[in-house]
Design an enzyme around this catalytic site. Structure first.
Site, PDB file in Angstrom:
ATOM      1  N   LYS A  42     -21.712  60.902  -2.910  1.00  0.00           N
ATOM      2  CA  LYS A  42     -21.378  59.917  -1.815  1.00  0.00           C
ATOM      3  C   LYS A  42     -20.113  59.147  -2.099  1.00  0.00           C
ATOM      4  O   LYS A  42     -19.356  59.393  -2.819  1.00  0.00           O
ATOM      5  CB  LYS A  42     -22.062  58.758  -2.264  1.00  0.00           C
ATOM      6  CG  LYS A  42     -22.452  58.145  -3.673  1.00  0.00           C
ATOM      7  CD  LYS A  42     -23.411  57.193  -4.720  1.00  0.00           C
ATOM      8  CE  LYS A  42     -22.402  56.556  -5.874  1.00  0.00           C
ATOM      9  NZ  LYS A  42     -23.536  55.978  -7.078  1.00  0.00           N
ATOM     10  N   ARG A 139     -32.249  47.230  -8.075  1.00  0.00           N
ATOM     11  CA  ARG A 139     -31.857  47.220  -7.163  1.00  0.00           C
ATOM     12  C   ARG A 139     -32.533  48.162  -6.021  1.00  0.00           C
ATOM     13  O   ARG A 139     -33.197  47.325  -5.258  1.00  0.00           O
ATOM     14  CB  ARG A 139     -30.852  48.626  -7.579  1.00  0.00           C
ATOM     15  CG  ARG A 139     -29.528  48.422  -6.120  1.00  0.00           C
ATOM     16  CD  ARG A 139     -28.312  49.046  -6.917  1.00  0.00           C
ATOM     17  NE  ARG A 139     -29.148  50.327  -7.048  1.00  0.00           N
ATOM     18  CZ  ARG A 139     -27.545  51.365  -7.323  1.00  0.00           C
ATOM     19  NH1 ARG A 139     -26.733  50.687  -7.814  1.00  0.00           N
ATOM     20  NH2 ARG A 139     -28.016  52.592  -8.317  1.00  0.00           N
ATOM     21  N   HIS A 169     -32.714  54.895 -12.220  1.00  0.00           N
ATOM     22  CA  HIS A 169     -31.842  54.619 -12.235  1.00  0.00           C
ATOM     23  C   HIS A 169     -31.355  53.732 -13.465  1.00  0.00           C
ATOM     24  O   HIS A 169     -32.042  52.368 -13.273  1.00  0.00           O
ATOM     25  CB  HIS A 169     -30.925  54.178 -11.328  1.00  0.00           C
ATOM     26  CG  HIS A 169     -29.186  54.766 -11.388  1.00  0.00           C
ATOM     27  ND1 HIS A 169     -28.590  55.423 -11.458  1.00  0.00           N
ATOM     28  CD2 HIS A 169     -28.007  52.875 -10.883  1.00  0.00           C
ATOM     29  CE1 HIS A 169     -27.451  55.125 -11.610  1.00  0.00           C
ATOM     30  NE2 HIS A 169     -26.984  54.488 -11.179  1.00  0.00           N
ATOM     31  N   ARG A 222     -28.481  64.031 -12.157  1.00  0.00           N
ATOM     32  CA  ARG A 222     -27.399  63.506 -10.799  1.00  0.00           C
ATOM     33  C   ARG A 222     -26.286  63.347 -11.928  1.00  0.00           C
ATOM     34  O   ARG A 222     -25.745  62.385 -12.069  1.00  0.00           O
ATOM     35  CB  ARG A 222     -27.889  62.664 -10.474  1.00  0.00           C
ATOM     36  CG  ARG A 222     -29.162  62.011  -9.854  1.00  0.00           C
ATOM     37  CD  ARG A 222     -29.382  60.919  -9.175  1.00  0.00           C
ATOM     38  NE  ARG A 222     -29.647  60.434  -9.745  1.00  0.00           N
ATOM     39  CZ  ARG A 222     -30.525  59.337 -10.225  1.00  0.00           C
ATOM     40  NH1 ARG A 222     -31.763  60.145 -10.230  1.00  0.00           N
ATOM     41  NH2 ARG A 222     -30.851  58.206 -11.393  1.00  0.00           N
ATOM     42  N   TYR A 268       8.177  39.659  -0.960  1.00  0.00           N
ATOM     43  CA  TYR A 268       8.137  39.213  -0.105  1.00  0.00           C
ATOM     44  C   TYR A 268       6.852  37.582  -1.773  1.00  0.00           C
ATOM     45  O   TYR A 268       7.197  38.625  -2.672  1.00  0.00           O
ATOM     46  CB  TYR A 268       6.490  39.162  -0.324  1.00  0.00           C
ATOM     47  CG  TYR A 268       6.379  39.799   1.500  1.00  0.00           C
ATOM     48  CD1 TYR A 268       6.217  39.032   2.073  1.00  0.00           C
ATOM     49  CD2 TYR A 268       4.813  40.901   1.036  1.00  0.00           C
ATOM     50  CE1 TYR A 268       6.705  40.112   3.653  1.00  0.00           C
ATOM     51  CE2 TYR A 268       5.290  41.833   2.861  1.00  0.00           C
ATOM     52  CZ  TYR A 268       6.391  41.326   3.779  1.00  0.00           C
ATOM     53  OH  TYR A 268       6.087  41.687   4.941  1.00  0.00           O
ATOM     54  N   CYS A 314       3.686  45.129  -0.908  1.00  0.00           N
ATOM     55  CA  CYS A 314       3.292  45.113   0.335  1.00  0.00           C
ATOM     56  C   CYS A 314       2.202  45.758   1.154  1.00  0.00           C
ATOM     57  O   CYS A 314       1.497  46.521   0.184  1.00  0.00           O
ATOM     58  CB  CYS A 314       5.065  45.185   1.221  1.00  0.00           C
ATOM     59  SG  CYS A 314       5.879  44.491   0.305  1.00  0.00           S
ATOM     60  N   ASP A 316       2.213  48.226   2.971  1.00  0.00           N
ATOM     61  CA  ASP A 316       3.111  49.868   2.980  1.00  0.00           C
ATOM     62  C   ASP A 316       3.999  50.499   1.871  1.00  0.00           C
ATOM     63  O   ASP A 316       4.283  51.233   1.984  1.00  0.00           O
ATOM     64  CB  ASP A 316       3.188  49.955   4.752  1.00  0.00           C
ATOM     65  CG  ASP A 316       2.603  49.043   5.701  1.00  0.00           C
ATOM     66  OD1 ASP A 316       1.233  49.790   5.879  1.00  0.00           O
ATOM     67  OD2 ASP A 316       3.353  48.415   5.955  1.00  0.00           O
TER      68      ASP A 316
END
Ligand SMILES: *Cc1c(COP(=O)(O)O)cnc(C)c1O
Length: 385
Positions: A42, A139, A169, A222, A268, A314, A316
């Site tokens: 997943k 859940r 689970h 699993r 910044y 930042c 990027d």
């Protein structure tokens, strides 16, 4: 392979498929022969790459795959995966025909869902389902014996549904205190015993339970986090019977290097101030890549030396303080090994005040993934191009 032709920025993640292979093989050796491994892929295989991990896991002995949502299962089918795929989360009843058409196995746990799904399924279609039991995770799932009885009867009356499995689970399988785990496990056994016909697959173990409790294994497990070479929790780490190999690493290169004088500021807010002459490097990774602002102060590796991130991260880019002048283009390791130094996913998780699961998951699709096999780049996945 000419790597650079497939992406045009100096930042990439490496996923070592040999590690995935070894981890799955190690778990397989631990298990009785008849127990099947369901590889949990997943969330783009916890950020590692769904189809690449799925193929490797299947090659290493897993027989089935699991994802959270139907779209993830469909994506794997589209990429040519024919192995059984179980959707662990809730699917919409109106999408049941799609599941049947694509041979995707659904998780079911509501009577109303079943009644509605019956209206959406063609007479000659057949869909495999696993019943989910809620034994304490709170859940999804059926919680009482009566509901299980009811549900089994309803499913078995309709030939279009193939009741192939039942599972639960665990909420605390990775914790040293086993009281709650035992409580859940007992309830699971009790609820499964209500079934008139035992389905082909009974499964409850995630990575933590698989590695720790032979008793709870039934005939399928699993396997998620351990397949990626990460420990389900720090407290159970000493109990893992073999060494896990971290598959994920994160890399970049210095794109700019300069010398600052005392009092010069960085990033910044101008929160960082050079205390003297300092060499500062710029690394083209930022919070939009999943390298979040909380990682300010974290160290990265430059030529096998730990150097700190200075100033705010930042969107990027971020800056590091270098011990001396280093050429532009020098490799920077954010996660992984460089010479004798290693920055683990766990180290980053600790700095982020989260668990290791979250770290590769949040490295965004702006970061291309390089797949390593036999020490060589076997495939490059650039999600943008
Ligand atoms: C994610 C998930 C798993 C895998 O858990 P790991 O701790 O990563 O092994 C197993 N079962 C279910 C229902 C899950 O949602």
């Amino acid at each position: 392979m000419e790597e650079r032709s497939f992406f045009y920025r100096d930042t990439w993640a490496e996923v070592d498929l040999d590690c995935i292979h070894t981890n799955v093989s190690s778990v397989k050796k631990l298990l009785p022969k008849e127990v099947e491994i369901i590889a949990v892929v997943k969330a783009n295989a916890y950020g590692h790459g769904d189809v690449q991990v799925a193929r490797e896991a299947l090659d290493a002995g897993a027989t089935q795959l699991a994802v959270a949502f139907m779209d993830e299962a469909l994506a794997l089918r589209k990429k040519g995966i024919t192995a059984p795929i179980l959707v662990l989360g809730a699917s919409r009843a109106e999408d049941v025909q799609m599941a049947a058409d694509k041979q995707i196995t659904l998780t079911v746990f509501q009577k109303d869902w079943l009644l509605e799904a019956q209206r959406h399924l063609k007479t000659d279609s057949r869909v495999s389902v696993h019943i989910k039991l809620d034994t304490g995770m709170g859940r999804l799932g059926i919680r009482s014996k009566e509901e299980v009885e009811d549900f089994e009867q309803l499913v078995s009356l309709d030939q279009r549904f193939h009741l192939e499995g039942i599972f639960t689970h665990f909420a605390t399988a990775d914790e040293l205190n086993q009281n709650y785990f035992n409580q859940q496990f007992e309830l699971f056994q009790e609820l499964v015993s209500v079934l008139k016909v035992r389905p082909k697959y009974v499964h409850c173990s995630n990575s933590a339970a698989t590695l720790r409790f032979q008793s709870g294994i039934y005939n399928a497990v699993r396997l998620g986090i351990a397949m990626y070479g990460l420990t389900p929790s720090l407290e159970m780490e000493p109990e893992i019977p073999f060494s896990l190999n971290e598959a994920f690493s994160l890399h970049s290169k210095l794109v700019h290097v300069k010398q600052l004088s005392k009092g010069d500021k960085i990033s910044y807010g101008a929160t960082y101030e050079a205390s003297g002459d300092e060499w500062i490097g710029t690394v083209p990774v930022g919070y939009a890549d999943g390298w979040i602002r909380k990682l300010q102060g974290q160290e990265v590796l430059v030529n096998g030396i730990r150097v700190p991130i200075v100033g705010r991260i930042c969107m990027d880019q971020f800056m590091v303080r270098l011990p001396h002048e280093v050429p532009v283009g020098t490799n920077v390791t954010l996660i992984g090994k460089d010479n004798n130094q290693f920055i683990s996913v766990n180290e980053i998780a600790k700095k982020m005040e989260t668990i290791n699961y979250e770290v590769p998951c949040i490295i965004t699709n702006r970061v291309p993934r390089l797949y390593i096999k036999g020490g060589k780049t076997a495939e490059i996945k650039n999600y943008l191009l």
